[in-house]
Design an enzyme around this catalytic site. Structure first.
Site, PDB file in Angstrom:
ATOM      1  N   VAL A  25       7.696 -12.369  33.798  1.00 27.20           N
ATOM      2  CA  VAL A  25       8.892 -12.348  32.540  1.00 27.20           C
ATOM      3  C   VAL A  25       8.754 -13.728  31.989  1.00 27.20           C
ATOM      4  O   VAL A  25       9.032 -14.860  32.892  1.00 27.20           O
ATOM      5  CB  VAL A  25       9.872 -11.410  33.053  1.00 27.20           C
ATOM      6  CG1 VAL A  25       9.397  -9.916  33.389  1.00 27.20           C
ATOM      7  CG2 VAL A  25      10.460 -12.242  34.099  1.00 27.20           C
ATOM      8  N   PRO A  47      13.630 -18.727  29.629  1.00 27.57           N
ATOM      9  CA  PRO A  47      13.717 -19.334  28.568  1.00 27.57           C
ATOM     10  C   PRO A  47      14.654 -20.543  29.729  1.00 27.57           C
ATOM     11  O   PRO A  47      15.239 -19.805  30.403  1.00 27.57           O
ATOM     12  CB  PRO A  47      14.010 -18.501  27.135  1.00 27.57           C
ATOM     13  CG  PRO A  47      14.207 -17.621  27.923  1.00 27.57           C
ATOM     14  CD  PRO A  47      14.194 -17.186  28.885  1.00 27.57           C
ATOM     15  N   LEU A  70      -1.739 -23.606  36.172  1.00 25.01           N
ATOM     16  CA  LEU A  70      -2.647 -23.401  34.976  1.00 25.01           C
ATOM     17  C   LEU A  70      -2.783 -24.156  34.145  1.00 25.01           C
ATOM     18  O   LEU A  70      -1.190 -24.756  33.232  1.00 25.01           O
ATOM     19  CB  LEU A  70      -3.054 -22.071  35.203  1.00 25.01           C
ATOM     20  CG  LEU A  70      -2.948 -20.524  36.029  1.00 25.01           C
ATOM     21  CD1 LEU A  70      -3.119 -19.163  35.464  1.00 25.01           C
ATOM     22  CD2 LEU A  70      -4.162 -20.893  36.786  1.00 25.01           C
ATOM     23  N   ALA A 113       6.388 -30.751  41.057  1.00 23.68           N
ATOM     24  CA  ALA A 113       4.728 -30.628  40.430  1.00 23.68           C
ATOM     25  C   ALA A 113       4.691 -31.052  39.309  1.00 23.68           C
ATOM     26  O   ALA A 113       4.189 -32.296  38.617  1.00 23.68           O
ATOM     27  CB  ALA A 113       4.082 -29.297  41.224  1.00 23.68           C
ATOM     28  N   ALA A 166       7.326 -31.517  36.545  1.00 30.39           N
ATOM     29  CA  ALA A 166       7.827 -33.338  37.124  1.00 30.39           C
ATOM     30  C   ALA A 166       7.739 -34.044  37.216  1.00 30.39           C
ATOM     31  O   ALA A 166       7.538 -35.588  36.415  1.00 30.39           O
ATOM     32  CB  ALA A 166       8.812 -32.650  37.382  1.00 30.39           C
ATOM     33  N   PHE A 167       5.895 -34.275  38.213  1.00 30.61           N
ATOM     34  CA  PHE A 167       5.741 -34.992  38.511  1.00 30.61           C
ATOM     35  C   PHE A 167       4.767 -36.016  37.414  1.00 30.61           C
ATOM     36  O   PHE A 167       4.211 -36.581  37.311  1.00 30.61           O
ATOM     37  CB  PHE A 167       4.764 -35.367  39.557  1.00 30.61           C
ATOM     38  CG  PHE A 167       5.414 -35.935  41.112  1.00 30.61           C
ATOM     39  CD1 PHE A 167       4.999 -37.134  41.975  1.00 30.61           C
ATOM     40  CD2 PHE A 167       6.666 -34.738  41.643  1.00 30.61           C
ATOM     41  CE1 PHE A 167       6.195 -37.789  42.956  1.00 30.61           C
ATOM     42  CE2 PHE A 167       7.552 -35.487  42.902  1.00 30.61           C
ATOM     43  CZ  PHE A 167       6.878 -36.705  42.864  1.00 30.61           C
ATOM     44  N   CYS A 219       6.938 -25.813  29.245  1.00 31.57           N
ATOM     45  CA  CYS A 219       6.963 -25.551  30.734  1.00 31.57           C
ATOM     46  C   CYS A 219       7.564 -27.587  31.520  1.00 31.57           C
ATOM     47  O   CYS A 219       8.594 -27.169  32.125  1.00 31.57           O
ATOM     48  CB  CYS A 219       5.501 -25.362  31.206  1.00 31.57           C
ATOM     49  SG  CYS A 219       5.111 -24.196  31.575  1.00 31.57           S
TER      50      CYS A 219
END
Length: 339
Positions: free
Chosen positions: A70, A73, A143, A200, A202-203, A253
């Site tokens: 779902v 946000p 993805l 991940a 953030a990196f 994201c």
């Protein structure tokens, strides 16, 4: 889910949604989203072991495993507004699952949610008087739009997190049967798994901001950023991916996950760590501003007249996606108009 039903024809999967129009679109000849390879997979499996339905409660009640995907946000109001994820939809889904279930179930988190969400969801699921056992697992996906199907066929890793109990390990083993690819990488329990996806992202975002910061310095010193980034990418410890200069990372994201990370760090008494990650977003915003400034300064009719009053400069589009990065586009248009 489409790839699971393709690879596991003995498994029946029902994709459910309360939106009648959305389900109708998934059952039509024209799918509501474009993703290379998705159309072929859905049409090959639909009506056999893949079904799309608005009968949410019926299918959840009958299911052995429930995948929850779902929208999460960034919160717009209340505690953590503008920083942490809004879990309203997730909590609502968990309450519905607890209400309609008549048998033990495995509930799998697919949405991007903050660390410690699992504990909150478990409380909702297990706060029932039916004696039903719910095992909550985390199975984040890595993805990218435009390559999602291929990413699922050939993932870098498949991660499944659950409680380090006998029941939790049994649930993990059950899920492995559906998503196993030979790249399963175990870690220690739900908190580690729930931390992995935002960290991940953030990196990756940090890498984009790093090359854009390097771009600014190269411009100032007359260096060729393409040569510099190519040389840096040859270092196998760094790698060449995400080292192309750009307007900055778009979509939702990366920014959402970093803001979440900043908020969690602050909540856990780590202001220095929070400030470190916040700089990634600041560099990204700086790059957008720099991009627009260069356009305005090089076009005298925009710099001296009604800037942006009758013109929209470009669009941001990624190959094999069915949408533009509208947030990035709006940012640039607003900045241009103000300038």
């Amino acid at each position: 889910m489409a790839v699971i039903v393709l690879k596991c024809p003995e498994i029946e999967v029902a994709v459910v949604d309360i939106s009648v129009s959305r389900i109708a679109a998934w059952n039509s000849d024209t799918l509501p989203i474009y993703e290379p390879g998705l159309d072929e997979v859905v049409k090959k499996c639909r009506g056999k072991n893949l079904f799309f339905s608005t009968g949410v409660e019926k299918h959840v009640s009958e299911a052995d495993i429930v995948f929850v995907s779902v929208n999460t946000p960034t919160k717009t109001q209340g505690l953590g507004a503008g920083k942490t994820a809004d879990l309203t939809y997730w909590e609502s889904a968990a309450r519905m699952i607890a209400d309609v279930s008549k048998s033990n179930k495995i509930v799998v988190e697919k949405s991007t949610v903050p660390v410690k969400t699992a504990e909150a969801i478990e409380k909702i699921l297990n706060h029932n008087s039916k004696g039903i056992d719910f095992q909550n697992l985390s199975n984040p996906e890595f993805l990218a739009e435009g390559t999602a199907i291929q990413d699922l066929f050939n993932p870098d890793r498949v991660l499944i997190g659950g409680r380090e109990t006998l029941e939790g390990q049994k649930a993990i083993e059950a899920l492995i049967g559906f998503v196993w690819t030979g790249s399963y990488a175990p870690t220690s329990g739900l908190p580690s798994y729930r931390s992995l996806l935002p960290n991940a992202n953030a990196f990756l975002a940090q890498k984009i901001s790093s090359v854009n910061a390097m771009f600014a310095l190269c411009e100032a010193t007359g260096a060729d950023v393409s040569q510099v980034s190519h040389a840096v990418g040859k270092d196998t410890r760094i790698g060449s991916k995400f080292l192309n200069v750009s307007v900055g990372f778009g979509g939702s994201c990366f920014q959402k996950d970093i803001l979440n990370l900043v908020y969690i760090c602050k909540c856990n008494g780590l202001p220095e760590v929070a400030n470190y990650w916040k700089q990634v977003i600041k560099i990204n915003d700086y790059q957008k501003t720099r991009f627009v400034n260069r356009i305005v300064s090089s076009m005298s009719e925009l710099a001296n007249n009604d800037v942006g009053s009758n013109i929209i400069i470009g669009s941001i589009f990624k190959n094999n996606k069915n949408k533009t990065n509208i947030d990035e586009l709006r940012t640039e248009i607003r900045f241009t108009v103000k300038t």
